[in-house]
Enzyme design. Sequence first.
Site, PDB file in Angstrom:
ATOM      1  N   GLU A  25      -0.629  22.475 -30.782  1.00  0.00           N
ATOM      2  CA  GLU A  25       0.174  22.255 -29.527  1.00  0.00           C
ATOM      3  C   GLU A  25       0.411  23.787 -28.992  1.00  0.00           C
ATOM      4  OE1 GLU A  25       4.350  21.731 -29.545  1.00  0.00           O
ATOM      5  OE2 GLU A  25       4.345  21.205 -31.505  1.00  0.00           O
ATOM      6  N   LYS A  87       7.141  23.660 -19.615  1.00  0.00           N
ATOM      7  CA  LYS A  87       7.082  22.903 -20.885  1.00  0.00           C
ATOM      8  C   LYS A  87       6.438  21.682 -20.302  1.00  0.00           C
ATOM      9  CE  LYS A  87      10.009  20.404 -23.830  1.00  0.00           C
ATOM     10  NZ  LYS A  87      11.462  19.908 -24.090  1.00  0.00           N
ATOM     11  N   VAL A 107       4.093  17.947 -28.260  1.00  0.00           N
ATOM     12  CA  VAL A 107       3.522  16.936 -29.071  1.00  0.00           C
ATOM     13  C   VAL A 107       2.761  15.893 -28.348  1.00  0.00           C
ATOM     14  CG1 VAL A 107       3.849  15.199 -30.835  1.00  0.00           C
ATOM     15  CG2 VAL A 107       4.840  17.366 -31.160  1.00  0.00           C
ATOM     16  N   ASP A 139      18.667  10.583 -24.184  1.00  0.00           N
ATOM     17  CA  ASP A 139      17.701  11.713 -24.395  1.00  0.00           C
ATOM     18  C   ASP A 139      16.767  11.236 -25.565  1.00  0.00           C
ATOM     19  OD1 ASP A 139      16.363  13.700 -24.553  1.00  0.00           O
ATOM     20  OD2 ASP A 139      18.060  15.223 -24.288  1.00  0.00           O
ATOM     21  N   SER A 141      13.023  11.782 -26.970  1.00  0.00           N
ATOM     22  CA  SER A 141      11.865  12.426 -26.465  1.00  0.00           C
ATOM     23  C   SER A 141      10.513  11.634 -26.141  1.00  0.00           C
ATOM     24  CB  SER A 141      11.326  13.506 -27.889  1.00  0.00           C
ATOM     25  OG  SER A 141      10.149  14.022 -27.450  1.00  0.00           O
ATOM     26  N   ALA A 142       9.611  12.061 -25.346  1.00  0.00           N
ATOM     27  CA  ALA A 142       8.546  11.267 -24.994  1.00  0.00           C
ATOM     28  C   ALA A 142       7.430  11.193 -26.099  1.00  0.00           C
ATOM     29  CB  ALA A 142       7.896  11.839 -23.657  1.00  0.00           C
ATOM     30  N   ASP A 143       7.843  12.328 -27.126  1.00  0.00           N
ATOM     31  CA  ASP A 143       6.790  12.218 -28.402  1.00  0.00           C
ATOM     32  C   ASP A 143       6.868  10.808 -28.977  1.00  0.00           C
ATOM     33  OD1 ASP A 143       6.599  14.746 -27.580  1.00  0.00           O
ATOM     34  OD2 ASP A 143       7.736  15.540 -29.671  1.00  0.00           O
ATOM     35  N   LYS A 160      13.717  18.057 -36.830  1.00  0.00           N
ATOM     36  CA  LYS A 160      15.255  18.996 -37.308  1.00  0.00           C
ATOM     37  C   LYS A 160      16.451  17.966 -36.718  1.00  0.00           C
ATOM     38  CE  LYS A 160      13.354  23.390 -35.958  1.00  0.00           C
ATOM     39  NZ  LYS A 160      12.517  23.741 -34.941  1.00  0.00           N
TER      40      LYS A 160
HETATM   41  N1  PSU Z   1      10.943  20.454 -32.500  1.00  0.00           N
HETATM   42  C1  PSU Z   1      10.528  21.536 -33.131  1.00  0.00           C
HETATM   43  N2  PSU Z   1       9.800  22.423 -32.680  1.00  0.00           N
HETATM   44  C2  PSU Z   1       8.970  22.413 -31.214  1.00  0.00           C
HETATM   45  C3  PSU Z   1       9.403  21.267 -30.723  1.00  0.00           C
HETATM   46  C4  PSU Z   1      10.283  20.445 -31.285  1.00  0.00           C
HETATM   47  O1  PSU Z   1      11.093  21.721 -34.166  1.00  0.00           O
HETATM   48  O2  PSU Z   1       8.604  23.378 -31.083  1.00  0.00           O
HETATM   49  C5  PSU Z   1       8.769  20.953 -29.179  1.00  0.00           C
HETATM   50  C6  PSU Z   1       7.538  20.074 -29.540  1.00  0.00           C
HETATM   51  O3  PSU Z   1       6.598  20.510 -28.552  1.00  0.00           O
HETATM   52  C7  PSU Z   1       7.914  18.896 -29.181  1.00  0.00           C
HETATM   53  C8  PSU Z   1       8.973  19.104 -27.980  1.00  0.00           C
HETATM   54  O4  PSU Z   1       7.028  18.210 -28.709  1.00  0.00           O
HETATM   55  O5  PSU Z   1       9.473  20.323 -28.375  1.00  0.00           O
HETATM   56  C9  PSU Z   1      10.005  18.012 -27.843  1.00  0.00           C
HETATM   57  O6  PSU Z   1      10.620  18.186 -26.517  1.00  0.00           O
HETATM   58  P1  PSU Z   1      11.460  17.088 -25.946  1.00  0.00           P
HETATM   59  O7  PSU Z   1      12.795  17.127 -26.913  1.00  0.00           O
HETATM   60  O8  PSU Z   1      11.950  17.525 -24.772  1.00  0.00           O
HETATM   61  O9  PSU Z   1      10.793  15.742 -26.005  1.00  0.00           O
HETATM   62 MN    MN Z   2      14.729  15.022 -23.710  1.00  0.00          MN
END
Ligand code: PSU
Ligand code: MN
Length: 303
Positions: A25, A87, A107, A139, A141-143, A160
């Site tokens: 990524e 992003k 991701v 909140d 994540s879309a992941d 984390k």
């Molecule tokens: N968590 C990490 N390192 C990262 C990310 C998340 O420890 O670099 C990044 C990854 O690209 C992940 C994104 O897909 O943040 C998730 O962002 P969000 O929580 O806004 O979905």
């Molecule tokens: Mn988010």
Amino acid sequence: MNQYLDISPEVKEALAAGKPVVALESTIISHGMPYPKNVETALLVEQTIRDNGATPATIAVIGGRLKAGLTHEEIEYLGKTGRAVAKASRRDLPALVARKADGATTVTTTMIIAHMAGIKIFATGGIGGVHRGAETTMDISADLEELAQTPVMVVCAGAKSILDLGLTLEYLETKGVPVIGYGTDELPAFYTRKSGFGVDYRVDSPEELAAMFRAQRGLGYKGGMLVTNPIPEEYAMDKATIDAAIEQALSEAKAQGIHGKETTPFLLAKVVELTGGDSLESNIKLVLNNAKVAAQTAKLLGE
Ligand code: PSU
Ligand code: MN
């Protein structure tokens, strides 16, 4: 092939020959680490994949094109531009493509583009998940949704504890995403090897990872698989130190009213700042460790 996708010559050749390819990524480059460590790390991760017998395909959006395989110049550009690069999550791709803009893939979008290109496995550091307090902020994540709908194996070091790891596992269970511990029964918490939460299955070899992924495909499932690989013991951080930094980062985010897509990058940068770069070194080591497992597994995934 998708009309917006560009596969680099090296990656295209590897895929055509049925050789192993590992996706990487670019949000980790632009938003996850400071320059120039981000660029050095991105190149070192690519080298680790090559050293383990696979071809790296770093993914990003450049000028509205979905790229599978970047040049060193493109990696340098993404690293140097840092958080000024958008992003890019799932909802962002239509706008970036239509506007011919640049985006660092999370991701989520790395999985989307990897799958479009025919790449089955992806290595990264940590995934996004259910944030602490999500019961009121929503909140999430879309992941997690992407893991539920796109057939790519994601090798990470867990998540984390800026996140609610228990709720993240509940969400993945609901969505039918298998969470595998690589050489562990416990979900790793990125900087530390343990989180106190169990994984669904422990697997001890790349062969068994490949067998599970093949079975998932054979069953006709549409989703992916999450492999969590603990940080090597010698690079793991002291739990109390990292917990204190995370608590402080969370309270500063709250005080500053950080929300939406800014939350994760803000927390990641704060933790690095508060731990004086120690966490950055751990972060680099765990990504390299994941790249190795992903390359070893990619070789066994076959056609
Ligand atoms: N968590 C990490 N390192 C990262 C990310 C998340 O420890 O670099 C990044 C990854 O690209 C992940 C994104 O897909 O943040 C998730 O962002 P969000 O929580 O806004 O979905
Ligand atoms: Mn988010």
